[in-house]
Design an enzyme around this catalytic site. Sequence first.
Site, short mmCIF file in Angstrom:
data_model
loop_
_atom_site.label_atom_id
_atom_site.label_comp_id
_atom_site.label_asym_id
_atom_site.label_seq_id
_atom_site.Cartn_x
_atom_site.Cartn_y
_atom_site.Cartn_z
N SER A 210 0.90 -1.18 -0.13
CA SER A 210 -0.05 0.08 -0.19
C SER A 210 0.88 1.17 -0.08
CB SER A 210 -1.02 -0.15 1.17
OG SER A 210 -2.02 1.10 1.16
N ASN A 211 0.22 2.31 0.46
CA ASN A 211 1.17 3.66 0.28
C ASN A 211 0.55 4.53 1.52
OD1 ASN A 211 -1.30 5.49 -0.62
ND2 ASN A 211 -0.81 4.20 -2.46
N ARG A 212 1.41 5.56 1.58
CA ARG A 212 1.09 6.29 2.91
C ARG A 212 -0.13 7.31 2.83
NH1 ARG A 212 5.41 5.82 6.28
NH2 ARG A 212 7.36 5.40 5.40
N SER A 213 -0.92 7.26 1.81
CA SER A 213 -2.16 8.28 1.72
C SER A 213 -2.98 8.02 3.09
CB SER A 213 -2.83 7.84 0.38
OG SER A 213 -4.38 8.48 0.43
N ALA A 277 -4.93 7.61 -3.97
CA ALA A 277 -3.52 7.24 -4.43
C ALA A 277 -3.60 5.74 -4.73
CB ALA A 277 -2.67 7.26 -3.36
#
Length: 406
Positions: A210-213, A277
């Site tokens: 995943s990502n930091r959004s 994102a």
Amino acid sequence: MSILKGKNILLGVTGSIAAYKACEIVRLLTKTGAGVQVMMTHSGTRMIGPATFAALSGRDVLTDLFPKTPKAGLEHIHLAETLDAIIVAPATANIIAKTAHGIADDLLSTTLLACDVPKLFAPAMNFRMWRNEATQSNIAVIKQRGVSIIDPTHGQLASLAVGEGRMAEPQTIVDALQKLLGGKQDYYGKRVLITAGPTREPIDPVRFLSNRSSGKMGYALAAAARERGAEVTLISGPTALEPVAGCDFIAVETAEEMEKQVREKAPDQELIIMAAAVADFRIAHPETQKMKREGSTPILKLEPNPDILRKLRPITDAYLVGFALEMEEGRKNALQKLREKNLDAIFLNYADRAQSGFDKETNEGILFFKDSEKEIPFELQSKNSLAHRILTAIRNEMSGREKRKG
Ligand code: C5P
């Protein structure tokens, strides 16, 4: 920011079965930053206990014209000086009749007579009582004197009869109040789809990429559009945020799920803002069992996710806005994405600045428009305030396009 922030609203609750729905009105008003003072008639207190409203509003509930322990001064006269607006929801035939005739025989009717502030009534009653000529003529009288009425809707009533008499939905009532107090409604009735948050791409049943959004920017846009009258659908990847009140909220996990939901909703929309994102890659073959530490170190093979935004133009006439999170050559990349993804606008923000971008409370950037070739810079500010400014800029461009189309 809502026009209701910091306002002092009196919510009068009278004796209709719909009194329980007034709890949601308190919740929604409180969320906007308004202070809510609940006042109940005696029959109102028979429908739902004042303790519930006291807990929700954080204030004592007022019920008596002559309280057991009278305070200095008169409560209704004191209130008259501090209120910004009064909502009566639900409003029974009785309180409507008393208001029409200037009868002041309890705390609420007296306060209504003593307070010269905008008033909003949301009637709720049996359909025969609503249709009764007496009620209709009382409604006409109070309307003529400036009281706003949110007509009851048609549906199943408490008696199980079907007819006109159901109180309007709490969100509709709060929207009407914002409008009454001069809140901007430049998106009124517009269908707006917003995506937010990250996506999660499974590695095995317990792990993901995943990502930091944080989803904050997308949620702020959804709340701002809602406040300005839009019918908002918010499609969100997993975040720690509460769904935005009054939006059609769809929770998804993977890019594939997000794509399915976006494509299903896109054809009906007038504006789509893809603030999500979306993970660019997913695991080619996620494991069906939890991967074990023992054995050889796994090598994860990735494959590209669908570019949801890039494929939207052929299926919708909506005004399409993308987000570009960039580090180097932001301007060049954003303009390239505007072109290649066939968008109407793109918001460039930065992944490498201390107080903006992912998982921050504030953001800054530049909004580029295709038609007018305008670029509007936005300085560092809260994501809520930025959301409103972005919406204002988009609305101006959309109006320009509507005018050109004739
Ligand atoms: O190409 P890039 O990921 O930078 O594009 C960002 C924009 O495209 C964002 O609006 C994002 O929501 C959208 N996007 C998408 N599908 C992807 C990747 C990004 O819709 N797979």
